[in-house]
Design an enzyme around this catalytic site. Structure first.
Site, PDB file in Angstrom:
ATOM      1  CG  HIS A  26      14.882 -23.523 -20.908  1.00  0.00           C
ATOM      2  ND1 HIS A  26      14.099 -23.381 -19.792  1.00  0.00           N
ATOM      3  CD2 HIS A  26      14.263 -24.455 -21.683  1.00  0.00           C
ATOM      4  CE1 HIS A  26      13.056 -24.195 -19.873  1.00  0.00           C
ATOM      5  NE2 HIS A  26      13.128 -24.853 -21.013  1.00  0.00           N
ATOM      6  CD  GLU A  88      18.388 -25.017 -19.710  1.00  0.00           C
ATOM      7  OE1 GLU A  88      18.979 -23.916 -19.778  1.00  0.00           O
ATOM      8  OE2 GLU A  88      17.575 -25.307 -18.813  1.00  0.00           O
ATOM      9  CG  HIS A 128      11.670 -21.423 -18.583  1.00  0.00           C
ATOM     10  ND1 HIS A 128      12.595 -21.861 -17.665  1.00  0.00           N
ATOM     11  CD2 HIS A 128      10.488 -22.004 -18.222  1.00  0.00           C
ATOM     12  CE1 HIS A 128      11.985 -22.658 -16.795  1.00  0.00           C
ATOM     13  NE2 HIS A 128      10.713 -22.757 -17.111  1.00  0.00           N
ATOM     14  CG  ASP A 138      15.331 -19.384 -18.567  1.00  0.00           C
ATOM     15  OD1 ASP A 138      14.429 -19.163 -17.748  1.00  0.00           O
ATOM     16  OD2 ASP A 138      15.498 -20.492 -19.098  1.00  0.00           O
TER      17      ASP A 138
HETATM   18 ZN    ZN Z   1      14.569 -22.155 -18.142  1.00  0.00          ZN
END
Ligand code: ZN
Length: 237
Positions: A26, A88, A128, A138
């Site tokens: 992400h 992330e 994602h 993303d």
């Molecule tokens: Zn995401």
């Protein structure tokens, strides 16, 4: 690789017998600290965040199910949180401009550890946007998937394999790769984001991008069919 432990309580148990089979990448348009605040507000999480300078924040134990993917599908898997580790990466442009090399260095180290530990197939190192093509943009068109694959953290295609694939139907090819094709425009756009970023448009307005994940009238550009076939060959095996 510097790792900072920061506890987030937004997780639960993985279902009994659920094996980790995927790594979901992400990005978020905040620094790591900013993103942690956003996650707290929304009562969401991911296992890791990689900050703008490459520092890794560990938020949830890999043994637990973090809440990062939401509604999602990939290669027969549904609701990928149960099957995945989520990372992330901070990107103020939401993945529309290059990632910093310190971030990629940390990401590659961390990803390789996770892939090795769980024996995750390289074709299950996903965006994602790959697993939720109608909802998520993303980690963006600037994410260097080919470089990651070269470093042993993901899959890439070999264009010479295109000739080995007789199928020419875009929807079928996307399905072979693993996309949910219920919305063909979204799946086609997600594929381009990952494999043919030059075929789609940079969006410099983060808020616009979040609200307009893909053009609803997008049609897969036919000149790139060989790439789609080459990826289907790689992922279909
Ligand atoms: Zn995401």
């Amino acid at each position: 690789m510097k790792i900072i432990r920061e506890f987030l309580p937004y997780f639960d148990e993985r279902p009994i017998g659920a094996k980790v089979k995927a790594l979901v990448l992400h990005c978020s348009a905040h620094s790591a600290r900013g993103m942690i605040e956003v996650l707290r507000e929304r009562e969401l999480s991911s296992h890791y965040i990689i900050d703008l300078d490459g520092t890794v924040f560990k938020l949830v134990s890999e043994k637990k199910r973090a809440w990062h993917a939401g509604q999602s599908k990939w290669r027969g898997m549904n609701m990928l949180n149960q099957y995945s580790v989520g990372i992330e990466i901070s990107s103020l442009s939401l993945g529309q401009t290059e990632y910093a090399s310190a971030q990629l260095e940390s990401l590659i180290k961390l990803s390789r550890q996770i892939i090795r530990h769980y024996q995750i197939p390289m074709v299950n190192v996903v965006a994602h946007s790959d697993i939720a093509p109608t909802r998520k943009p993303d980690p963006g068109l600037a994410f260097p998937w080919q470089y990651l694959a070269q470093k042993g953290a993901g899959a890439w295609y070999d264009l010479s394999d295109a000739a080995k694939v007789t199928e020419n139907d875009v929807m079928t090819l996307l399905q072979i790769i693993g996309y949910d094709v219920i919305d063909l425009a979204a799946a086609s756009y997600a594929f381009c984001r990952h494999f043919i970023p030059q075929a789609i448009t940079v969006d410099n307005d983060v808020n616009h991008l979040v609200e307009n994940v893909y053009p609803t009238d997008f049609v897969f550009p036919p000149e790139y069919l060989p790439i789609l076939k080459a990826v289907a060959y790689k992922y279909g095996k």
